[in-house]
Design an enzyme around this catalytic site. Structure first.
Site, mmCIF file in Angstrom:
data_model
loop_
_atom_site.group_PDB
_atom_site.id
_atom_site.type_symbol
_atom_site.label_atom_id
_atom_site.label_comp_id
_atom_site.label_asym_id
_atom_site.label_seq_id
_atom_site.Cartn_x
_atom_site.Cartn_y
_atom_site.Cartn_z
ATOM 1 N N PHE A 1 26.351 3.892 -60.948
ATOM 2 C CA PHE A 1 26.289 4.933 -61.986
ATOM 3 C C PHE A 1 25.004 5.721 -61.803
ATOM 4 C CE2 PHE A 1 24.939 6.749 -65.987
ATOM 5 C CZ PHE A 1 26.057 7.495 -66.313
ATOM 6 N N ASP B 1 17.421 4.533 -57.380
ATOM 7 C CA ASP B 1 17.626 4.959 -58.763
ATOM 8 C C ASP B 1 17.072 3.855 -59.657
ATOM 9 O OD1 ASP B 1 18.541 5.408 -61.323
ATOM 10 O OD2 ASP B 1 20.522 6.126 -60.705
ATOM 11 N N LYS C 1 14.906 7.052 -68.677
ATOM 12 C CA LYS C 1 15.031 6.096 -69.786
ATOM 13 C C LYS C 1 13.713 5.703 -70.487
ATOM 14 C CE LYS C 1 19.660 4.635 -69.425
ATOM 15 N NZ LYS C 1 20.358 4.902 -68.163
HETATM 16 C C1 LIG Z 1 21.124 5.994 -67.605
HETATM 17 C C2 LIG Z 1 21.202 6.114 -66.137
HETATM 18 C C3 LIG Z 1 21.355 7.361 -65.500
HETATM 19 C C4 LIG Z 1 21.573 8.648 -66.253
HETATM 20 O O1 LIG Z 1 20.522 8.980 -67.102
HETATM 21 P P1 LIG Z 1 20.723 10.127 -68.223
HETATM 22 O O2 LIG Z 1 19.370 10.248 -68.834
HETATM 23 O O3 LIG Z 1 21.770 9.634 -69.166
HETATM 24 O O4 LIG Z 1 21.158 11.357 -67.528
HETATM 25 C C5 LIG Z 1 21.338 7.389 -64.113
HETATM 26 N N1 LIG Z 1 21.190 6.257 -63.392
HETATM 27 C C6 LIG Z 1 21.044 5.053 -63.971
HETATM 28 C C7 LIG Z 1 20.865 3.839 -63.117
HETATM 29 C C8 LIG Z 1 21.056 4.930 -65.363
HETATM 30 O O5 LIG Z 1 20.939 3.730 -65.928
#
Ligand SMILES: *Cc1c(COP(=O)(O)O)cnc(C)c1O
Length: 397
Positions: A134, A222, A251
């Protein structure tokens, strides 16, 4: 009482919010409109890592609000420079770009991957992504994500992604043989959060680092969910001594104030030139000052070590308490990222947990309870959270 999951008619129908509305929070606790108290084992999905209404965050925000919120990137922003210096030092990276969310941070990373391909003369570049990944909801990031729900109805997607199983080094080596010339980067979450806290086998990130070096691919981590202490290191790659070419964060960086970052090192740090990327709000004085305060709190309160210690205890207690549970095949975790698999659909359990047990949890991919408590968790709060989660699971037969 409101009807469950009723989206107010003035809002788009893309979320299914529980009809519980919070008005106030202190550290690991929240209170709703009825004055009822909850333990927050979710932290707004790994966001409020230093807890709700931390006095230092409140002070930094209110002071900065009274001074200056925004000037644009047409002028130097001192708090942005300070934040970039701090973050790049902590992550052993060289340059930072600031934006307002995780998806935007990953968009930035993907644009760097395209520029890297162009430098290498690759005409139809591919970014390797993982099964069950994701990376966000914008077009490029949802195209990079392996989620039929996120992608349904949005074709045509952005091209140029190729998928391999997460944690599988031989699969990636095989891809190097067949598509090596077109690959420009590998984008990976050190722990897959949205797909239910899938922890990579140890040595995986190191093996990716070696393969990327050998093939001159960018390694892009990520760390939006895993970064900033969550797994018991400042960044999850550090468990294996891995420094990526590109790292994305968001986050927890602003503890609830929207901010994302894309960090780069080596050649990847030199790919952007004037005009190649930007954001109106990105890196504004308020967000950057709060983020500097978040980093200082994590450091001064020893929250990285605390996440490792509390996470280890929490995992141990949950495993012991659920060992003989017929509906729980697995309990996984890394620091304060914990996943509890169920053998049955579990979506309804978030509401049961809140209403009947006073604990906030999340259900990932329909069958995994996900816990992401604040990094400020102390022994008492941890024991109480474990007790409530075990009580919840007692009701699952
Ligand atoms: C939450 C998340 C995203 C997306 O972040 P947003 O601030 O909602 O756009 C991307 N990658 C990972 C691993 C995430 O946990």
């Amino acid at each position: 009482m409101n009807a469950p999951h009723a989206t107010p008619p003035c809002l788009m129908n893309n979320y299914q919010p529980l009809p519980i509305s919070f008005v106030r929070g202190v550290d690991c606790r929240l209170w709703d409109t009825q004055g009822r108290e909850y333990l927050d084992a979710l932290a707004g999905v790994a966001v409020t890592s230093v807890g709700h209404s931390h006095p230092r965050i409140v002070a930094a925000m209110t002071e900065q609000a009274g001074l200056l919120l925004h000037t644009s990137n047409l002028y130097r922003i001192d708090w942005q420079v300070q934040l970039a210096e701090r973050l790049t030092a902590l992550a052993s990276m060289q340059r930072a770009f600031f934006c307002n969310s995780g998806a935007e941070a990953n968009e930035t990373a993907l644009k760097l991957a395209r520029l890297h391909a162009q430098r290498k003369g690759i005409r139809q570049p591919l970014v390797v992504v993982m099964e069950n990944s994701f990376h966000g909801r914008t077009f490029a990031t949802l195209s990079a994500s392996d989620s039929p729900t996120c992608q349904a109805g949005f074709a045509p997607l952005v091209e140029g992604f190729i998928k391999v199983p997460f944690g599988d080094v031989p699969a990636l080596q095989a891809l190097a043989q067949t598509h090596g010339q077109r690959i420009t980067a590998v984008l990976v979450e050190p722990v897959q959060g949205e797909s239910g806290v899938q922890v990579a086998p140890s040595g995986y990130l190191k093996a990716l680092r070696d393969l990327c070096d050998e093939q001159q691919w960018l390694l892009m981590l990520d760390e939006i969910q895993t970064g900033l202490g969550r797994t018991g290191r400042w960044f999850a790659g550090q468990h294996e001594g891995v420094v990526p070419d590109v790292m994305t964060l968001a986050k927890a960086l602003g503890n609830g104030v929207p901010i994302g970052a894309c960090l780069a090192s080596g050649a990847a740090a030199e790919l952007f030139g004037p005009g190649s990327h930007g954001s109106t709000f990105g890196g504004n004085p308020l967000a950057c000052r709060v983020a500097c305060e978040v980093l200082a709190i994590i450091e001064e309160q020893g929250l990285v070590a605390n996440a490792e210690r509390q996470g280890t205890w929490m995992l141990k207690a949950l495993r012991a308490g659920l060992r003989d549970h017929p509906q729980v095949p697995a309990v996984r975790g890394h620091g304060l990222m914990i996943g509890i698999d169920l053998r049955q659909p579990a979506r309804h359990l978030a509401e049961v947990a809140a209403r009947e047990h006073g604990v906030l949890i999340n259900i990932a991919r329909g069958q995994t309870i996900r816990l992401l408590p604040p990094l400020t968790l102390n022994d008492d709060m941890r024991l109480a959270m474990v007790e409530r989660v075990l009580a919840l699971l007692k009701s699952v037969r």
